[in-house]
Design a protein around this motif. Structure first.
Motif, PDB file in Angstrom:
ATOM      1  N   PRO A  12       0.833  -1.194   0.000  1.00 40.48           N
ATOM      2  CA  PRO A  12       0.000   0.000   0.000  1.00 40.48           C
ATOM      3  C   PRO A  12       0.877   1.257   0.000  1.00 40.48           C
ATOM      4  O   PRO A  12       2.046   1.199   0.367  1.00 40.48           O
ATOM      5  CB  PRO A  12      -0.762  -0.120   1.315  1.00 40.48           C
ATOM      6  N   GLY A  13       0.318   2.378  -0.406  1.00 37.98           N
ATOM      7  CA  GLY A  13       1.027   3.653  -0.272  1.00 37.98           C
ATOM      8  C   GLY A  13       2.162   3.836  -1.254  1.00 37.98           C
ATOM      9  O   GLY A  13       2.153   3.296  -2.362  1.00 37.98           O
ATOM     10  N   LEU A  14       3.167   4.609  -0.833  1.00 37.48           N
ATOM     11  CA  LEU A  14       4.260   5.012  -1.713  1.00 37.48           C
ATOM     12  C   LEU A  14       5.577   4.360  -1.338  1.00 37.48           C
ATOM     13  O   LEU A  14       6.540   4.431  -2.071  1.00 37.48           O
ATOM     14  CB  LEU A  14       4.463   6.538  -1.630  1.00 37.48           C
ATOM     15  N   ASP A  15       5.642   3.783  -0.166  1.00 35.04           N
ATOM     16  CA  ASP A  15       6.906   3.264   0.355  1.00 35.04           C
ATOM     17  C   ASP A  15       7.464   2.158  -0.529  1.00 35.04           C
ATOM     18  O   ASP A  15       6.766   1.208  -0.858  1.00 35.04           O
ATOM     19  CB  ASP A  15       6.686   2.735   1.768  1.00 35.04           C
ATOM     20  N   HIS A  17       9.966  -0.102  -0.074  1.00 37.89           N
ATOM     21  CA  HIS A  17      10.696  -1.249   0.466  1.00 37.89           C
ATOM     22  C   HIS A  17       9.968  -2.531   0.065  1.00 37.89           C
ATOM     23  O   HIS A  17       9.063  -2.981   0.754  1.00 37.89           O
ATOM     24  CB  HIS A  17      10.800  -1.154   1.993  1.00 37.89           C
ATOM     25  N   HIS A  63       6.667  -0.760   5.648  1.00 37.18           N
ATOM     26  CA  HIS A  63       7.925  -0.360   6.276  1.00 37.18           C
ATOM     27  C   HIS A  63       7.917   1.129   6.549  1.00 37.18           C
ATOM     28  O   HIS A  63       8.935   1.708   6.882  1.00 37.18           O
ATOM     29  CB  HIS A  63       9.113  -0.694   5.365  1.00 37.18           C
ATOM     30  N   SER A  64       6.790   1.766   6.329  1.00 41.97           N
ATOM     31  CA  SER A  64       6.762   3.223   6.387  1.00 41.97           C
ATOM     32  C   SER A  64       6.324   3.734   7.744  1.00 41.97           C
ATOM     33  O   SER A  64       6.295   4.927   7.968  1.00 41.97           O
ATOM     34  CB  SER A  64       5.799   3.751   5.322  1.00 41.97           C
ATOM     35  N   GLY A  65       5.964   2.846   8.655  1.00 42.26           N
ATOM     36  CA  GLY A  65       5.444   3.310   9.941  1.00 42.26           C
ATOM     37  C   GLY A  65       3.942   3.575   9.894  1.00 42.26           C
ATOM     38  O   GLY A  65       3.343   3.935  10.896  1.00 42.26           O
ATOM     39  N   ALA A  66       3.330   3.373   8.721  1.00 45.49           N
ATOM     40  CA  ALA A  66       1.891   3.648   8.598  1.00 45.49           C
ATOM     41  C   ALA A  66       1.072   2.349   8.631  1.00 45.49           C
ATOM     42  O   ALA A  66       0.010   2.257   8.030  1.00 45.49           O
ATOM     43  CB  ALA A  66       1.614   4.417   7.308  1.00 45.49           C
ATOM     44  N   GLU A  69      -2.592   2.731  10.014  1.00 47.67           N
ATOM     45  CA  GLU A  69      -3.451   3.440   9.054  1.00 47.67           C
ATOM     46  C   GLU A  69      -3.873   2.511   7.911  1.00 47.67           C
ATOM     47  O   GLU A  69      -5.050   2.459   7.548  1.00 47.67           O
ATOM     48  CB  GLU A  69      -2.718   4.648   8.456  1.00 47.67           C
ATOM     49  N   TRP A  70      -2.891   1.760   7.370  1.00 41.40           N
ATOM     50  CA  TRP A  70      -3.227   0.900   6.232  1.00 41.40           C
ATOM     51  C   TRP A  70      -4.115  -0.261   6.650  1.00 41.40           C
ATOM     52  O   TRP A  70      -5.006  -0.673   5.904  1.00 41.40           O
ATOM     53  CB  TRP A  70      -1.968   0.403   5.527  1.00 41.40           C
ATOM     54  N   VAL A  94       8.182  -3.751   9.104  1.00 41.02           N
ATOM     55  CA  VAL A  94       8.910  -3.227  10.256  1.00 41.02           C
ATOM     56  C   VAL A  94       7.973  -2.348  11.074  1.00 41.02           C
ATOM     57  O   VAL A  94       7.592  -1.263  10.637  1.00 41.02           O
ATOM     58  CB  VAL A  94      10.147  -2.421   9.804  1.00 41.02           C
ATOM     59  N   PRO A  96       6.717  -1.872  15.567  1.00 42.38           N
ATOM     60  CA  PRO A  96       7.027  -2.335  16.919  1.00 42.38           C
ATOM     61  C   PRO A  96       6.035  -3.374  17.433  1.00 42.38           C
ATOM     62  O   PRO A  96       4.857  -3.375  17.057  1.00 42.38           O
ATOM     63  CB  PRO A  96       6.976  -1.062  17.759  1.00 42.38           C
ATOM     64  N   GLU A  97       6.556  -4.243  18.297  1.00 44.53           N
ATOM     65  CA  GLU A  97       5.749  -5.295  18.882  1.00 44.53           C
ATOM     66  C   GLU A  97       4.556  -4.722  19.648  1.00 44.53           C
ATOM     67  O   GLU A  97       3.511  -5.358  19.736  1.00 44.53           O
ATOM     68  CB  GLU A  97       6.649  -6.078  19.842  1.00 44.53           C
ATOM     69  N   ASP A  99       2.561  -2.725  18.786  1.00 50.08           N
ATOM     70  CA  ASP A  99       1.406  -2.473  17.920  1.00 50.08           C
ATOM     71  C   ASP A  99       0.708  -3.752  17.453  1.00 50.08           C
ATOM     72  O   ASP A  99      -0.326  -3.685  16.794  1.00 50.08           O
ATOM     73  CB  ASP A  99       1.829  -1.664  16.688  1.00 50.08           C
TER      74      ASP A  99
ATOM     75  N   SER B 111       8.785   8.943   2.246  1.00 52.05           N
ATOM     76  CA  SER B 111       8.514   8.283   0.963  1.00 52.05           C
ATOM     77  C   SER B 111       7.931   9.252  -0.066  1.00 52.05           C
ATOM     78  O   SER B 111       8.097   9.054  -1.269  1.00 52.05           O
ATOM     79  CB  SER B 111       7.574   7.093   1.179  1.00 52.05           C
ATOM     80  N   HIS B 124      -2.780   7.749  -3.746  1.00 49.87           N
ATOM     81  CA  HIS B 124      -2.369   6.519  -3.099  1.00 49.87           C
ATOM     82  C   HIS B 124      -2.135   6.640  -1.603  1.00 49.87           C
ATOM     83  O   HIS B 124      -1.142   6.120  -1.072  1.00 49.87           O
ATOM     84  CB  HIS B 124      -1.052   6.077  -3.761  1.00 49.87           C
ATOM     85  N   HIS B 128      -0.756   9.304   4.689  1.00 50.97           N
ATOM     86  CA  HIS B 128      -0.404   8.377   5.769  1.00 50.97           C
ATOM     87  C   HIS B 128       1.099   8.350   6.041  1.00 50.97           C
ATOM     88  O   HIS B 128       1.529   7.953   7.109  1.00 50.97           O
ATOM     89  CB  HIS B 128      -0.797   6.934   5.411  1.00 50.97           C
ATOM     90  N   GLU B 129       1.881   8.656   5.021  1.00 48.64           N
ATOM     91  CA  GLU B 129       3.322   8.410   5.134  1.00 48.64           C
ATOM     92  C   GLU B 129       4.141   9.672   5.340  1.00 48.64           C
ATOM     93  O   GLU B 129       5.373   9.623   5.315  1.00 48.64           O
ATOM     94  CB  GLU B 129       3.798   7.625   3.901  1.00 48.64           C
ATOM     95  N   LYS B 132       7.094   9.851   8.087  1.00 48.98           N
ATOM     96  CA  LYS B 132       7.218   8.580   8.790  1.00 48.98           C
ATOM     97  C   LYS B 132       8.613   7.981   8.664  1.00 48.98           C
ATOM     98  O   LYS B 132       9.189   7.532   9.634  1.00 48.98           O
ATOM     99  CB  LYS B 132       6.179   7.587   8.258  1.00 48.98           C
ATOM    100  N   GLU B 133       9.155   7.942   7.457  1.00 42.04           N
ATOM    101  CA  GLU B 133      10.468   7.310   7.279  1.00 42.04           C
ATOM    102  C   GLU B 133      11.587   8.328   7.221  1.00 42.04           C
ATOM    103  O   GLU B 133      12.750   7.967   7.087  1.00 42.04           O
ATOM    104  CB  GLU B 133      10.503   6.519   5.960  1.00 42.04           C
ATOM    105  N   TYR B 202      15.178   0.191  -3.607  1.00 36.95           N
ATOM    106  CA  TYR B 202      13.915   0.693  -3.096  1.00 36.95           C
ATOM    107  C   TYR B 202      13.154   1.154  -4.331  1.00 36.95           C
ATOM    108  O   TYR B 202      13.678   1.944  -5.118  1.00 36.95           O
ATOM    109  CB  TYR B 202      14.244   1.862  -2.176  1.00 36.95           C
ATOM    110  N   TRP B 205       6.950   4.602  -5.656  1.00 35.27           N
ATOM    111  CA  TRP B 205       5.710   4.685  -6.417  1.00 35.27           C
ATOM    112  C   TRP B 205       5.944   5.596  -7.629  1.00 35.27           C
ATOM    113  O   TRP B 205       6.590   6.640  -7.521  1.00 35.27           O
ATOM    114  CB  TRP B 205       4.616   5.272  -5.523  1.00 35.27           C
ATOM    115  N   ALA B 370      16.038  -1.982  13.664  1.00 40.18           N
ATOM    116  CA  ALA B 370      15.267  -3.072  13.046  1.00 40.18           C
ATOM    117  C   ALA B 370      13.799  -2.976  13.456  1.00 40.18           C
ATOM    118  O   ALA B 370      12.954  -3.726  12.983  1.00 40.18           O
ATOM    119  CB  ALA B 370      15.836  -4.425  13.450  1.00 40.18           C
ATOM    120  N   ILE B 371      13.496  -2.041  14.352  1.00 39.12           N
ATOM    121  CA  ILE B 371      12.141  -1.948  14.887  1.00 39.12           C
ATOM    122  C   ILE B 371      11.465  -0.624  14.522  1.00 39.12           C
ATOM    123  O   ILE B 371      10.296  -0.576  14.196  1.00 39.12           O
ATOM    124  CB  ILE B 371      12.176  -2.090  16.429  1.00 39.12           C
TER     125      ILE B 371
END
Lengths: 135, 557
Positions: A12-15, A17, A63-66, A69-70, A94, A96-97, A99, B111, B124, B128-129, B132-133, B202, B205, B370-371
């Protein structure tokens, strides 16, 4: 012949990864499932395709932290289309646990954070679809 | 010669004598699959000529380092990659790091900034993003806030944006300097601007096609370096780190990096520039991964190969052009979510590889990466890891201390040969753009990653906390959260900007950009005017997409 388990995977989204979900896609194919990997896709498009293609599982990777939301957006779209409960829903990536519980409360069945071994995902699908995946 | 014969005999006798001593494994290999013998001796140095193959630091073939004094003159730059939430919050983090002794900065962007999308575009689920990264840099207003109260004429900043948005974001930075009364000629820094990062590492979009990404990357090199607009700026940083993160090995990492550099060199020569007009500003960003000696040998081999490439093929007059300068980042993909404190140790060893290998600057990862994005505490520890190497270990007091190690020299030679062969394979298939179009590079990445996964799952590749020394986890590390209001804040920033800028002028400039793209002229002059006038990333990248179209990925995976 027993029907193969069909899994639809998307980002989903733009990320960008992609590595994680492509790996899962490969691992599920190796385990005998039929996977459809969409790359970037809107949740509307995904839900429509999932219904049309009659898949068993919808999985996405964030992997975007969202991730929250998704997850909410996917479940909302399924509800709107009256398809909530028709698919096993999985999320990986990626996050956190802390969540994981909230993701389950939103309605995601399988939550796979960093460090997941792909065999766990295969096992989860097998157990929760109530049948062995044909290979 | 006689001595060699004696050593050979001695070695045979030694091997005979130790036959009753079992070893842990049938065979040992490096991460790249190079067989590792039980012992290395002067016999492994046969054919290695000290003056021709190793030489002196700061002199050809640069195996021992690109500068004569290396860290005895000046330490490497501690350059941390960071960015999150809003430009103001990232500015707070940067000022903290500045006080902690960081001397170089590197902007991680979100992103949307990678893809050239604005938060108020209903594309898209973009909103939301936001933040964030990494830090959102959608307009000159974002860059202004990012570097507020930081002395940009006295620091160096790396903008980690790729060809789709490199012209826009770099020109925003230059325009901010201008607003402060500085000239862009004074600015030191780097734009990542790497086409392979965005096509095999990577995949953003709405990516442009490889040939168009190459065109944009070369536009920035042409503008900053060849045209002399920003002579101290590194307009590209071939980021082999990002390819390596996808699972490939050290040989593929440097092989792809060289092939990528050659694609840019050839394009700029084709535009009529001479090699000396630009080549001295091409820089690299390498990985420091898990095989300690192989990584050190990799840096040494890479310097030597760059020298060879320049000497045999391009023959620049500027002696600086023969120096392979690079930044190193410790391997994010080697970190684990399990037992995250172990990541501190992993990162420390990898940082030591980079230093023993002669890097020019270094980013050390934080243990929680990693988290989530790193917390202030974990970033501080990562900076301290480098400061400890500088202040307490003494390793920086001597240049290239591992030269002459039979093993390291043998490995350097082996890597040199393997990397050159891999590079030539890509060259023979028509270079990186062709290898992208056919999907070959993409497939190389997939194969490598799937192999790594299988190796980890079956335990052939040991990873602490994942397939060995696994333990019940205590409390998970409290995650660092980015600002949940970032999207609102950024939408408001853009709304205000659109209300105050001269919208007719922006529209006219966007029309001009359309023409420039159609004629395939250098986009920088007009993009620079656009960002100064308050045009956004979404507007500028939107023109590229409209004129050139979007890339359909050749899936081979």
């Amino acid at each position: 012949m027993e029907k193969k388990t069909r899994v639809l995977l998307f980002k989903p989204g733009l990320d960008g990864h992609w590595r994680g979900i492509m790996t899962v896609s490969k691992a599920l194919s190796e385990a005998g499932m039929e996977t459809i990997f969409f790359g970037f896709k809107t949740v509307e498009g995904v839900v429509e395709a999932a219904i049309q293609e009659d898949v068993d599982v919808i999985g996405f990777s964030v992997h975007s932290g969202a991730h929250l939301e998704w997850a909410r957006e996917l479940v909302r779209e399924l509800e709107e289309k009256g398809a909530r409960g028709d698919f096993l829903l999985l999320v990986g990536g990626v996050f956190p646990e802390q969540d994981h519980e909230e993701l389950r409360e939103i309605g995601i069945d399988g939550v796979f954070g960093p460090g997941t071994v792909t065999a766990e995902i295969v096992r989860f699908i097998e157990e929760n679809l109530g049948r062995k995946v044909s290979g | 010669m006689e001595e060699m014969e004696e050593i050979r005999r001695g070695l045979e006798e030694w091997r005979e004598a130790k036959k009753g001593w079992p070893e842990r494994r049938e065979e040992f290999r490096t991460d790249a699959g190079i067989p590792v013998k039980d012992l290395y001796t002067p016999l492994d140095m046969e054919g290695i000529d000290y003056l021709g193959d190793i030489g002196f630091p700061g002199q050809p073939p640069y195996t021992r380092g690109v500068y004569p004094t290396m860290y005895r003159g000046r330490y490497w730059t501690i350059r941390m990659f960071s960015g999150h939430g809003t430009p103001e919050e990232t500015n707070d983090r940067w000022r903290l790091l500045y006080e902690e002794g960081e001397t170089g900065f590197s902007a991680a962007v979100d992103s949307l900034t990678f893809s050239g999308v604005d938060p108020d575009q209903e594309v898209h689920g973009a909103a939301h993003e936001v933040g964030k990264e990494g830090v959102p840099l959608y307009s000159i207003r974002g860059v202004e806030a990012l570097v507020e109260n930081l002395p940009i004429d006295r620091m160096s900043v790396a903008l980690v944006v790729e060809p789709m948005t490199s012209a826009a974001v770099t020109s925003m930075y230059f325009n901010v300097a201008k607003e402060r009364g500085l000239r862009k000629e004074q600015l030191a820094g780097t734009t990542q601007n790497d086409i392979l990062t965005m096509t095999i590492g990577y995949i953003p979009w709405g990516s442009l096609k490889p040939a168009d990404l190459l065109k944009l990357a070369c536009d920035l090199i042409e503008y900053c370096t060849a045209m002399g607009e920003a002579p101290r700026w590194n307009p590209i940083n071939f980021t082999t780190y990002n390819y390596r993160e996808g699972g490939i090995d050290a040989v593929q990492e440097i092989g792809m990096g060289l092939a990528n550099a050659v694609a840019h060199i050839e394009e700029l020569l084709r535009r009529g520039w001479k090699i000396d007009d630009f080549v001295h500003r091409l820089a690299f960003h390498l990985s420091a991964h898990r095989d300690f000696f192989e990584e050190i040998a990799k840096y040494r081999a890479a310097r030597k190969l760059w020298y060879r490439l320049m000497k045999e093929r391009y023959k620049p007059e500027n002696p600086d052009a023969y120096r392979f300068r690079f930044h190193v980042q410790t391997a994010g993909s080697s970190l684990t979510a399990q037992q995250p404190m172990v990541n501190i140790i992993r990162t420390a060893y990898q940082a030591l590889e980079a230093v023993l290998g002669g890097t020019q600057s270094l980013h050390t990862n934080s243990y929680d990466e990693a988290i989530c994005l790193p917390s202030e505490e974990s970033v501080r520890l990562a900076v301290r890891t480098q400061e400890l190497i500088q202040e307490e270990t003494g390793v920086a007091n001597v240049v290239d201390p591992l030269a002459g190690s039979y093993y390291v020299e043998a490995l350097t030679r082996e890597l040199e040969e393997r990397i050159w062969d891999y590079f030539m394979r890509i060259e023979e298939m028509g270079g990186v753009v062709e290898a992208l179009n056919t999907g070959w590079l993409f497939n190389e990445m997939s194969k490598a990653f799937n192999k790594r996964r299988r190796d980890q799952e079956c335990g052939a590749e040991r990873v602490i906390g994942v397939n060995c020394y696994v333990m019940e986890e205590e409390e998970p590390t409290p995650p660092f959260r980015t600002n949940p209001r970032a999207a609102e804040i950024e939408k408001e920033r853009l709304r205000a900007l659109r209300a105050e800028r001269d919208n007719r002028r922006v529209a006219a400039l966007l029309d001009r950009l359309r023409g420039v793209c159609e004629r395939r002229e250098n986009v920088l002059p007009v993009v620079s005017e656009l960002t100064a006038a308050g045009a956004t990333l979404g507007e500028i990248t939107g023109v590229y997409r409209e004129v050139w179209g979007i890339w359909q990925l050749p899936f081979v995976a």
